[in-house]
Design a protein around this motif. Structure first.
Motif, PDB file in Angstrom:
ATOM      1  N   GLU A 113    -103.244   9.452 -33.722  1.00  0.00           N
ATOM      2  CA  GLU A 113    -104.487   9.646 -34.477  1.00  0.00           C
ATOM      3  C   GLU A 113    -105.014  11.067 -34.322  1.00  0.00           C
ATOM      4  OE1 GLU A 113    -106.289   6.252 -32.302  1.00  0.00           O
ATOM      5  OE2 GLU A 113    -107.056   5.655 -34.251  1.00  0.00           O
ATOM      6  N   LYS A 147    -105.339  14.088 -37.042  1.00  0.00           N
ATOM      7  CA  LYS A 147    -106.656  14.670 -37.354  1.00  0.00           C
ATOM      8  C   LYS A 147    -106.626  16.190 -37.235  1.00  0.00           C
ATOM      9  CE  LYS A 147    -110.601  12.687 -35.973  1.00  0.00           C
ATOM     10  NZ  LYS A 147    -111.272  11.883 -36.995  1.00  0.00           N
ATOM     11  N   ALA A 188    -112.237  15.078 -40.986  1.00  0.00           N
ATOM     12  CA  ALA A 188    -113.606  14.940 -40.486  1.00  0.00           C
ATOM     13  C   ALA A 188    -113.735  13.687 -39.623  1.00  0.00           C
ATOM     14  CB  ALA A 188    -114.568  14.853 -41.665  1.00  0.00           C
ATOM     15  N   GLU A 189    -114.868  13.612 -38.906  1.00  0.00           N
ATOM     16  CA  GLU A 189    -115.172  12.434 -38.100  1.00  0.00           C
ATOM     17  C   GLU A 189    -115.050  11.179 -38.971  1.00  0.00           C
ATOM     18  OE1 GLU A 189    -118.891  12.715 -36.024  1.00  0.00           O
ATOM     19  OE2 GLU A 189    -118.863  10.574 -35.526  1.00  0.00           O
ATOM     20  N   GLY A 190    -114.382  10.190 -38.458  1.00  0.00           N
ATOM     21  CA  GLY A 190    -114.245   8.935 -39.191  1.00  0.00           C
ATOM     22  C   GLY A 190    -113.081   8.897 -40.170  1.00  0.00           C
ATOM     23  N   GLN A 191    -112.378  10.004 -40.323  1.00  0.00           N
ATOM     24  CA  GLN A 191    -111.244  10.049 -41.260  1.00  0.00           C
ATOM     25  C   GLN A 191    -109.927  10.102 -40.487  1.00  0.00           C
ATOM     26  OE1 GLN A 191    -111.587  11.756 -45.022  1.00  0.00           O
ATOM     27  NE2 GLN A 191    -113.177  10.202 -44.947  1.00  0.00           N
ATOM     28  N   TYR A 192    -108.969   9.345 -40.952  1.00  0.00           N
ATOM     29  CA  TYR A 192    -107.694   9.261 -40.246  1.00  0.00           C
ATOM     30  C   TYR A 192    -106.538   9.180 -41.243  1.00  0.00           C
ATOM     31  CZ  TYR A 192    -110.684   7.848 -36.363  1.00  0.00           C
ATOM     32  OH  TYR A 192    -111.649   7.807 -35.399  1.00  0.00           O
ATOM     33  N   GLU A 205    -115.935  10.754 -30.435  1.00  0.00           N
ATOM     34  CA  GLU A 205    -115.730   9.934 -31.633  1.00  0.00           C
ATOM     35  C   GLU A 205    -114.960   8.663 -31.252  1.00  0.00           C
ATOM     36  OE1 GLU A 205    -113.657  11.933 -34.861  1.00  0.00           O
ATOM     37  OE2 GLU A 205    -113.295  10.038 -35.903  1.00  0.00           O
ATOM     38  N   PHE A 206    -113.990   8.824 -30.385  1.00  0.00           N
ATOM     39  CA  PHE A 206    -113.195   7.665 -29.966  1.00  0.00           C
ATOM     40  C   PHE A 206    -113.886   6.838 -28.892  1.00  0.00           C
ATOM     41  CE2 PHE A 206    -110.024  10.215 -32.054  1.00  0.00           C
ATOM     42  CZ  PHE A 206    -109.116   9.293 -32.556  1.00  0.00           C
TER      43      PHE A 206
END
Lengths: 114, 780
Positions: free
Chosen positions: A22, A26, A32-36, B653-654
């Protein structure tokens, strides 16, 4: 008929849930945060019987995956496969990966849009 | 099975510039090096650093490096975010307000030298150099560098991972295993072989016990946990001993969720099965072991049924695990920090060493191998002790761990005795402290509020770190900015191979640990620091203290170097272990000592025994009535190394919050839902709060809390101190409660109760405020 489309094989029996795929993705794609481009799912733990547990991690490849087009053009493998600490991810053609899957019970082969 | 030979054959060696340490790739300069702290971990993986205009832009694992084969963990993959983090310390600073006010004035390095050096010299002359305490963190770029500085520069014997009571980390395993085997042993996951898993000399372990650790998350002690996943793919079976259902436990032949703090009893139970059922290797024992009779007598005191009751386990499962382990050839034990974080520490170590000794697994391929640091770069915490003046050495703050006739069990001063000196001024007051790469208040300090009080009594504190931490804000008088891994020239040799770290970029005025050591060392005690610069210092270490047959530049050009010694098996049969060149092990008897002679020397019982944790359902039933859960602290996660990485957006974030893990039955009983903030409180009225993580994967009587939490996004100044006391599992642990020999601390086995945090009802005054006021007693 030969299938030379490229894909990623995940032998998820051995996926440890370490998040390397992951984060590698990224950073490679500056997401961005929350995107994978690939995101981990977690199943369990629950008890099957006194000696057996279900506790599975499996990374799911999302629509943001471009199979690391820039890297593969250079001759590198996708960054998730490259950095997978559990050594449970493989990159290759569908034919190569199908052969590698033979005999495995807990593996998935994904062919992102390319 | 992940096919290693196929992997090797597919790596494009030209694309990855085999044989080069630096090259240009488009707009980037690429440097082949190893990443080690900061930010930290216990390893040093091969990495390619992509820099542009002296700035780290991105990284990639080096697939040509046999140590990690190009694989990287999420912390290294996020290295550019860490290295370019806006919170990093850019310049030396001196405090301009009161301690805790977080007011600083930028100074130059010359000013820093001119303030610190005369002050240290004055303290040395007026009070003696022993009144200075040198503090360092763990497993990072300070293992030999800072001990050298503290011994030779500060000239103090009082070197410590301070406030970590009972030496409760790794060192006891090192010395305990050395008592039995003569040296240290690790699981053979082919780490000594440059060809790794393809080596013809190596054998896949048939069985590995994962005991008291989660090696995937901790990667502790020079050992990458994921090596064992490769072994699993090649057929290794696992036994897992842990109250938590770790990834290993879920895939184990047997999972033994032993009650925290009872591991020694379990080990003796397994020895009982192996000895009484004659499952050991009689030829190996006859030839290479001594002490079986004594051990046989002792294990009779621990029948499996009794052990099962102590450990809260099914006796049949204990038997099954012992039989699987004994039948496997080869077999090994991956042991962890839980060994030291219980009172029975030294007993547990000898019991587990006896398990792999009796079954003939020492120095065999795929078993427990005796390793040294590559090319004799062997000295760590004792580095530079030859420069320590005798009169200072005589004043070392030793405790029970001094053994008989001062034959110190461990090289460090005793943290408990330093604490006593800080609090009482006895046997002498501590005048100054030098803390480098350690954040005691947020991380190692057991009973962190007590450590806070004690540190107030030190009049001069120098603090060096890449970030401004809670400890720095609370106590530092001078702050020195430390470089990150990509900005360092250094060497790394925890086991093998010998690795070079090569500077690829720089950051404002930050200096490496080596540069700081050399610069201050030269000014404090020039004769002990004849080094021109950091590289000169490194060369002394690898070529004069060690036996690397080249220069630092040679090592940098080559990247890494494997060492024949660590690749050799059956060293005891070849006369390679003993200084006299005889066959056998480097113990007094030349054999594996099942009841080690050194334990007598250290005034310890050389035979294993069980000691009940000081707080437990059995030892304190009256407390247990109201505090019915067993608390185990220090759970690791992939995102963080101890108190580091909390300021990294990607890591948060994690893993945004500290987590306390509990069984659904426990959660239901106390009305707790997933993600609720929960107080964890003990019978001394001490508490801390973390977020509930509810899972079936934990023994129902156990709750497991994380350590090392502070919140860099919160207020820095006192009393908040980045909220370091709010979620600190060390609010409830104790100093000065240690096992035999002053070693081991029961921080993984205490009692607690849990309840929901209700804002405004039971959460009105912050713990930080209470700590700073000095009245943190009832936790109201």
């Amino acid at each position: 008929m030969a299938n030379n489309k490229y894909g990623i094989l995940i032998d998820y029996e051995y996926c440890t849930g370490c998040h390397s795929c992951e984060v590698a993705c990224k950073k490679e794609h500056d997401l961005a945060e929350g995107q994978y481009g690939i995101q981990l799912t977690e199943i369990g733990p629950w008890k099957i019987n006194d000696d057996k547990w279900e506790y599975t991690f499996m990374p799911v490849i999302t629509k943001l995956c471009d199979l690391c087009a820039e890297r593969t053009a250079m001759g590198k493998v996708p960054t998730c496969v490259h950095h997978c600490q559990a050594w449970c991810m493989y990159y290759g053609t569908v034919d190569e990966l199908t052969e590698k899957m033979t005999g495995k019970t807990r593996a998935v082969l994904i062919t992102p849009e390319q | 099975m992940a096919d290693y030979k196929e992997f090797l054959s597919k790596v494009d060696r030209k694309l990855y510039h085999e044989g080069e340490w630096q090259w240009q790739e488009g707009e980037y300069t690429v440097t082949r090096t190893h990443q080690w702290s900061a930010p930290g971990c216990h390893n040093a993986c091969g990495i390619l650093l992509y820099t542009k205009d002296d700035k780290l832009e991105k990284v990639e694992g080096d697939p040509l490096n046999p140590f990690n084969n190009g694989k990287l963990c999420m912390r290294c993959l996020n290295l550019a975010e860490a290295t370019n983090h806006p919170d990093r310390l850019k310049y030396p600073m001196k405090r301009s307000g009161e301690r805790g006010e977080n007011k600083w004035e930028r100074i130059s390095w010359d000013e820093a030298y001119n303030i610190i050096v005369p002050k240290i010299k004055e303290i040395k002359e007026q009070y003696g150099s022993h009144t200075i305490v040198g503090v360092h963190g763990t497993g990072r770029n300070i293992n030999w560098q800072l001990p050298y500085f503290y011994n030779a520069g500060l000239e103090t014997p009082n070197i410590s991972t301070l406030f970590f009571s009972g030496f409760a980390c790794y060192l006891p395993r090192v010395v305990g295993a050395a008592a039995v085997t003569g040296e240290f042993v690790i699981v053979d996951a082919a780490v000594g072989q440059e060809e790794r898993y393809a080596s013809k000399k190596w054998t896949v372990p048939e069985c590995v016990i994962i005991w008291g650790n989660e090696p995937l998350k901790s990667n502790a002690d020079g050992f990458l946990g994921h090596w064992l996943v490769q072994c699993m793919q090649m057929g290794t079976k696992f036994i897992c001993i842990d109250p938590r259902l770790t990834w290993w436990a879920s895939r184990a032949e047997v999972w033994l969720p032993t009650r925290p703090g009872t591991d020694a009893a379990l080990a003796i139970g397994m020895l009982n099965v192996i000895i009484n059922e004659k499952l050991y290797d009689p030829e190996y024992v006859e030839k290479w072991c001594v002490g079986l009779e004594d051990l046989t007598a002792r294990v009779q005191e621990y029948p499996v049924e009794k052990v099962a009751e102590i450990c809260d386990l099914d006796p049949e499962k204990i038997r099954k695990a012992a039989r699987i382990f004994a039948a496997a050839k080869p077999a090994a034990v991956q042991w962890g920090l839980a060994f030291e974080q219980q009172l029975c520490c030294m007993s547990l170590i000898v019991a587990v060493c006896d398990l792999f000794a009796l079954t003939g697994n020492v120095e065999v391929p795929g078993g427990m191998i005796m390793v040294r640091n590559a090319f004799g770069t062997q000295r760590n915490y004792n580095c530079g002790e030859e420069w320590l003046p005798a009169e200072a050495a005589a004043k070392k703050l030793n405790g029970d761990a001094k053994g008989i006739e001062e034959s110190s069990i461990v090289p460090h001063a005793d943290s408990n005795v330093i604490l006593h000196a800080l609090e009482t001024g006895e046997p002498y007051p501590i005048k100054a402290m030098w803390i480098q790469s350690s954040n005691p208040l947020a991380c190692p300090a057991m009973d962190s509020p007590r450590a806070y009080e004690a540190m107030k009594n030190v009049e001069f504190i120098v603090y060096a770190d890449p970030f401004l931490t809670p400890t720095a804000v609370a106590f530092a008088d001078i702050v020195l900015p430390v470089a990150m891994g990509p900005e360092r020239n250094s060497v790394r040799s925890w086991w093998t191979p010998l690795r070079a770290m090569t500077k690829a970029c720089s950051y404002y005025e930050a200096k490496t640990d080596e540069e700081i050591v050399v610069e201050f060392g030269k000014r404090l005690n020039p004769k002990a620091f004849p080094f021109k610069d950091d590289i000169d210092f490194l060369e002394w270490y690898i070529t004069e203290d060690g036996n690397w047959p080249g220069t630092f530049e040679d090592l940098r050009n080559q990247g890494w170097a494997y060492w024949d010694y660590d690749a050799t098996y059956y060293k005891h049969e070849k006369g390679l272990l003993r200084p006299d060149g005889e066959v056998g092990f480097p113990t007094p008897t030349g054999k594996l000592e099942l009841a080690p002679f050194m334990y007598y020397q250290w005034n310890l019982d050389p035979l294993p025994f069980h000691l009940e944790p000081p707080e437990s359902p059995i030892s304190t039933p009256e407390v247990y009535k109201d505090y019915p859960l067993i608390l185990t602290t220090g759970a690791r996660s992939y995102e963080f190394f101890h108190s580091e990485h909390r300021q990294m957006p990607t890591m948060r974030e994690f893993h945004p919050d500290p987590l306390v893990t509990m069984h659904p039955d426990v959660a239901e009983k106390y009305g707790i839902k997933q993600g609720d903030w929960v107080w964890i409180e003990n019978h001394r009225g001490r508490r801390f709060k973390q977020k509930a993580n509810i899972t079936l994967g934990i023994a129902p009587q156990v709750v497991s809390a994380e350590h090392g939490w502070w919140f860099p996004e919160k207020e820095a100044s006192s009393p908040a101190l980045f909220d370091t006391f709010e979620s600190n599992s060390n609010n409830v642990t104790l100093q000065e409660v240690t096992g035999q020999g002053g070693i081991g601390n029961p921080i993984k086995s205490s009692l607690c109760k849990i309840y929901k945090v209700v804002e405004g009802v039971n959460d009105s005054v912050s713990i930080g405020e209470q700590v700073v006021r000095g009245d943190y007693r009832d936790g109201k």
